[in-house]
Scaffold this motif. Structure first.
Motif, PDB file in Angstrom:
ATOM      1  N   LYS A  44       0.831  -1.206   0.000  1.00  0.00           N
ATOM      2  CA  LYS A  44       0.000   0.000   0.000  1.00  0.00           C
ATOM      3  C   LYS A  44       0.866   1.256   0.000  1.00  0.00           C
ATOM      4  N   THR A  45       1.897   1.248   0.814  1.00  0.00           N
ATOM      5  CA  THR A  45       2.675   2.452   1.089  1.00  0.00           C
ATOM      6  C   THR A  45       3.827   2.695   0.107  1.00  0.00           C
ATOM      7  N   LEU A  46       4.548   1.663  -0.268  1.00  0.00           N
ATOM      8  CA  LEU A  46       5.766   1.857  -1.054  1.00  0.00           C
ATOM      9  C   LEU A  46       5.566   2.560  -2.398  1.00  0.00           C
ATOM     10  N   PRO A  47       4.478   2.308  -3.130  1.00  0.00           N
ATOM     11  CA  PRO A  47       4.318   3.023  -4.403  1.00  0.00           C
ATOM     12  C   PRO A  47       4.214   4.533  -4.252  1.00  0.00           C
ATOM     13  N   GLU A  48       3.836   4.991  -3.079  1.00  0.00           N
ATOM     14  CA  GLU A  48       3.690   6.433  -2.831  1.00  0.00           C
ATOM     15  C   GLU A  48       5.021   7.097  -2.456  1.00  0.00           C
ATOM     16  N   ILE A  49       6.058   6.299  -2.279  1.00  0.00           N
ATOM     17  CA  ILE A  49       7.367   6.791  -1.835  1.00  0.00           C
ATOM     18  C   ILE A  49       8.330   6.777  -3.016  1.00  0.00           C
ATOM     19  N   SER A  50       9.149   7.796  -3.135  1.00  0.00           N
ATOM     20  CA  SER A  50      10.106   7.845  -4.244  1.00  0.00           C
ATOM     21  C   SER A  50      11.018   6.616  -4.195  1.00  0.00           C
ATOM     22  N   SER A  51      11.416   6.147  -5.375  1.00  0.00           N
ATOM     23  CA  SER A  51      12.173   4.896  -5.469  1.00  0.00           C
ATOM     24  C   SER A  51      13.465   4.919  -4.655  1.00  0.00           C
ATOM     25  N   GLU A  52      14.107   6.071  -4.556  1.00  0.00           N
ATOM     26  CA  GLU A  52      15.367   6.128  -3.800  1.00  0.00           C
ATOM     27  C   GLU A  52      15.160   6.048  -2.283  1.00  0.00           C
ATOM     28  N   ARG A  53      13.955   6.282  -1.823  1.00  0.00           N
ATOM     29  CA  ARG A  53      13.669   6.224  -0.379  1.00  0.00           C
ATOM     30  C   ARG A  53      12.911   4.966   0.044  1.00  0.00           C
ATOM     31  N   ARG A  54      12.482   4.164  -0.927  1.00  0.00           N
ATOM     32  CA  ARG A  54      11.629   3.010  -0.631  1.00  0.00           C
ATOM     33  C   ARG A  54      12.267   1.984   0.287  1.00  0.00           C
ATOM     34  N   SER A  55      13.495   1.618   0.010  1.00  0.00           N
ATOM     35  CA  SER A  55      14.141   0.553   0.780  1.00  0.00           C
ATOM     36  C   SER A  55      14.218   0.908   2.266  1.00  0.00           C
ATOM     37  N   ALA A  56      14.683   2.104   2.564  1.00  0.00           N
ATOM     38  CA  ALA A  56      14.791   2.529   3.971  1.00  0.00           C
ATOM     39  C   ALA A  56      13.417   2.605   4.628  1.00  0.00           C
ATOM     40  N   ALA A  57      12.432   3.109   3.893  1.00  0.00           N
ATOM     41  CA  ALA A  57      11.076   3.205   4.445  1.00  0.00           C
ATOM     42  C   ALA A  57      10.500   1.818   4.703  1.00  0.00           C
ATOM     43  N   ALA A  58      10.739   0.889   3.783  1.00  0.00           N
ATOM     44  CA  ALA A  58      10.231  -0.475   3.952  1.00  0.00           C
ATOM     45  C   ALA A  58      10.844  -1.130   5.185  1.00  0.00           C
ATOM     46  N   ARG A  59      12.112  -0.928   5.387  1.00  0.00           N
ATOM     47  CA  ARG A  59      12.769  -1.535   6.554  1.00  0.00           C
ATOM     48  C   ARG A  59      12.259  -0.909   7.864  1.00  0.00           C
ATOM     49  N   ARG A  60      11.997   0.374   7.857  1.00  0.00           N
ATOM     50  CA  ARG A  60      11.426   1.011   9.059  1.00  0.00           C
ATOM     51  C   ARG A  60      10.050   0.427   9.368  1.00  0.00           C
ATOM     52  N   MET A  61       9.236   0.265   8.330  1.00  0.00           N
ATOM     53  CA  MET A  61       7.904  -0.323   8.547  1.00  0.00           C
ATOM     54  C   MET A  61       8.023  -1.748   9.074  1.00  0.00           C
ATOM     55  N   ALA A  62       8.906  -2.528   8.470  1.00  0.00           N
ATOM     56  CA  ALA A  62       9.055  -3.927   8.880  1.00  0.00           C
ATOM     57  C   ALA A  62       9.603  -4.034  10.295  1.00  0.00           C
ATOM     58  N   ASP A  63      10.515  -3.149  10.657  1.00  0.00           N
ATOM     59  CA  ASP A  63      11.099  -3.197  12.000  1.00  0.00           C
ATOM     60  C   ASP A  63      10.081  -2.915  13.098  1.00  0.00           C
ATOM     61  N   SER A  64       8.955  -2.327  12.729  1.00  0.00           N
ATOM     62  CA  SER A  64       7.930  -2.031  13.730  1.00  0.00           C
ATOM     63  C   SER A  64       7.025  -3.238  14.021  1.00  0.00           C
ATOM     64  N   VAL A  65       7.252  -4.348  13.317  1.00  0.00           N
ATOM     65  CA  VAL A  65       6.432  -5.552  13.499  1.00  0.00           C
ATOM     66  C   VAL A  65       7.200  -6.546  14.362  1.00  0.00           C
ATOM     67  N   ASP A  66       6.993  -6.457  15.662  1.00  0.00           N
ATOM     68  CA  ASP A  66       7.705  -7.322  16.599  1.00  0.00           C
ATOM     69  C   ASP A  66       7.248  -8.779  16.539  1.00  0.00           C
ATOM     70  N   ALA A  67       6.064  -9.034  15.979  1.00  0.00           N
ATOM     71  CA  ALA A  67       5.504 -10.388  15.971  1.00  0.00           C
ATOM     72  C   ALA A  67       6.224 -11.322  14.998  1.00  0.00           C
ATOM     73  N   LEU A  68       7.097 -10.781  14.156  1.00  0.00           N
ATOM     74  CA  LEU A  68       7.789 -11.597  13.164  1.00  0.00           C
ATOM     75  C   LEU A  68       9.292 -11.604  13.404  1.00  0.00           C
ATOM     76  N   PRO A  69       9.933 -12.744  13.164  1.00  0.00           N
ATOM     77  CA  PRO A  69      11.401 -12.777  13.261  1.00  0.00           C
ATOM     78  C   PRO A  69      12.023 -11.881  12.189  1.00  0.00           C
ATOM     79  N   SER A  70      13.220 -11.428  12.448  1.00  0.00           N
ATOM     80  CA  SER A  70      13.876 -10.482  11.539  1.00  0.00           C
ATOM     81  C   SER A  70      14.031 -11.045  10.132  1.00  0.00           C
ATOM     82  N   GLU A  71      14.303 -12.347   9.989  1.00  0.00           N
ATOM     83  CA  GLU A  71      14.470 -12.905   8.639  1.00  0.00           C
ATOM     84  C   GLU A  71      13.143 -12.898   7.866  1.00  0.00           C
ATOM     85  N   THR A  72      12.031 -13.075   8.545  1.00  0.00           N
ATOM     86  CA  THR A  72      10.722 -13.002   7.876  1.00  0.00           C
ATOM     87  C   THR A  72      10.417 -11.568   7.473  1.00  0.00           C
ATOM     88  N   ARG A  73      10.723 -10.629   8.363  1.00  0.00           N
ATOM     89  CA  ARG A  73      10.510  -9.211   8.020  1.00  0.00           C
ATOM     90  C   ARG A  73      11.349  -8.830   6.811  1.00  0.00           C
TER      91      ARG A  73
END
Length: 185
Positions: A44-73
């Protein structure tokens, strides 16, 4: 007499009621749901973010999900970034598209429907409604679409054709695990 509460589009087919009503429970099911929620959020979110900022934004979003192990995130981040950047899915994530679009209406047979479209792209040529499926084992390419999924997208397409009667409404499933876009008739 009131028609009752709106149906969830994925519950429109009776033969899928057992699958939909008896969702597995426990830690593995909770992790699968958390994984699906994270993938939906990223797509939902990544297409709205410029391509050069997507990776960092995706990792920030994933890091906020404590219910999943880091390799799954990390696997979710990698998959979502690859899908959003893949030219095969350009129509799905075009500037004319929006994520998590609410839809409410009545089908031609009078049944009320209330749902949320994962991705909707409206252009001068067509309306594309896409549902993400995060199943670990999507059906083989060319296999029939599960009835509940087809009913869900059929309901969305019917409601959207009333909003945009001047253009074709196309429905598709984006299988995130494949990744593959299956267009439905």
């Amino acid at each position: 007499e009131a028609p009752g509460p709106p149906l969830s589009p994925s519950a429109l087919v009776a033969e899928d009621a057992e699958r939909l009503g008896a969702l597995p429970s426990g830690p593995a099911a909770d992790a699968a749901r958390a994984r699906g929620v994270l993938l939906h959020r990223l797509l939902k979110t990544l297409p709205e973010i410029s391509s050069e900022r997507r990776s960092a934004a995706a990792r920030r979003m994933a890091d906020s999900v404590d219910a999943l192990p880091s390799e799954t995130r990390e696997a979710c981040v990698t998959a979502a970034l690859a899908i959003v950047d893949d030219p095969a899915f350009a129509a799905v994530f075009s500037p004319a598209s929006r994520g998590e679009v609410p839809i409410v209406g009545r089908l031609r047979d009078g049944r009320p429907v209330s749902g949320r479209i994962d991705r909707l792209a409206v252009t001068a040529d067509e309306v594309l409604v896409v549902d993400y499926k995060t199943d670990r084992r999507p059906p083989a390419a060319g296999a029939p679409t599960p009835a509940g999924y087809a009913a869900q997208l059929g309901a969305y397409a019917e409601l959207l054709s009333e909003i945009w009667p001047d253009r074709p409404v196309r429905a598709a499933i984006l299988w995130t695990e494949a990744p593959r876009l299956d267009r439905l008739d």
